[in-house]
Design an enzyme around this catalytic site. Sequence first.
Site, short mmCIF file in Angstrom:
data_model
loop_
_atom_site.label_atom_id
_atom_site.label_comp_id
_atom_site.label_asym_id
_atom_site.label_seq_id
_atom_site.Cartn_x
_atom_site.Cartn_y
_atom_site.Cartn_z
N CYS A 68 0.82 -1.21 0.00
CA CYS A 68 0.00 0.00 0.00
C CYS A 68 0.85 1.26 0.00
O CYS A 68 0.67 2.15 -0.86
CB CYS A 68 -0.95 -0.01 1.19
SG CYS A 68 -0.18 -0.40 2.78
N TYR A 69 1.80 1.37 0.91
CA TYR A 69 2.68 2.53 0.90
C TYR A 69 3.43 2.65 -0.44
O TYR A 69 3.47 3.74 -1.04
CB TYR A 69 3.71 2.46 2.03
CG TYR A 69 3.21 2.78 3.42
CD1 TYR A 69 2.61 4.00 3.71
CD2 TYR A 69 3.39 1.88 4.46
CE1 TYR A 69 2.19 4.31 5.00
CE2 TYR A 69 2.97 2.18 5.75
CZ TYR A 69 2.37 3.39 6.02
OH TYR A 69 1.96 3.69 7.29
#
Length: 344
Positions: A148-149
């Site tokens: 996600c990051y």
Amino acid sequence: MIKAGILGATGYAGLELTRLLLRHPQAQVAAVGSVSFEGKKLYEVYPSLREICGLECKNADAVLAASDVVFAALPHGLSQETAAQCAAQGKKFIDLGADFRLDDPEVYEKWYGCEAVHPELHQRAVYGLPELFREAIRGTDIVGNPGCYPTSVALGLAPALRAGAVETEGLVVDAKSGTTGAGRGLAQNTHFPDCNEAFSAYKVAAHRHTPEIEQTLTRVAGKRATVTFVPHLLPVNRGILSTIYARLKPGFSLETVRGLYEDAYRGEPFVRVLPAGAAVNIRDVRCSNYCDIQLYEDPHTGLLIVTAVIDNMVKGAAGQAIQNMNLLFGLPETTGLDMIPPAF
């Protein structure tokens, strides 16, 4: 109709996959798997699915047998053997964990403490960020779904790096995530009394997404990129906001860079470059597959500042996995992903 199986269906990412695939017009959830809740109906674990999904949680072999494509929403180290089984059976495999994200097996072992087995499968696997590697995804049957990051950072920096508008050394990423990013397992820092009315950094300069971020940025830039990455935990369920700092090279202005971003993402259905003066907000992408981006320049320091927001459970996990599935099966990329973010 594509028959989709989900391993780890009772985790947050697995649940989000189930929720989105249940309304996909060209796919059906054929089977769901869970070690912790095998034998239970999925709605017994998540009552929101009552009278919507009556599937019983099965073991991995049953999920594979019922599926054309298998999604693995499992902890790192647990997906490689399943990928090998899928390859042997001619099934497509999308890993939402970390097992197929990193190119270098030594880097994977260093950061995750697991051995990269089946090297031939790792060579076949493609990093599944469609906006950057779309054609390669179409040609594979094993996808390493991005973290996600790293998704927010790669989309936030790619146009500037590709054009050589910023230095590749000394990149700084200050990122904040909702608590679902930590998964469904119990942890002290996501315990309600500890995270509510609180805000803190964690795993400073030591987060496992660092090598993934650097790998993608290096690939896009064509030269080595280094990142200082500091994640923070927000007291919200969903969302990631990444603020990225990069040094502009001589000859590039904010206006020039904005043009690069608008050109790069023109026609991309899930990336929105906001007009000057607008601010990104995790609320504006919640429950959607969008990534919103805004650009700033600090004239005092010569830094380009990029802000990028995604929903960590959708574009940061399940939605992007479905976007990859659509590419693997030759469907329009947006199929089943036309969710409109709620305004509040």
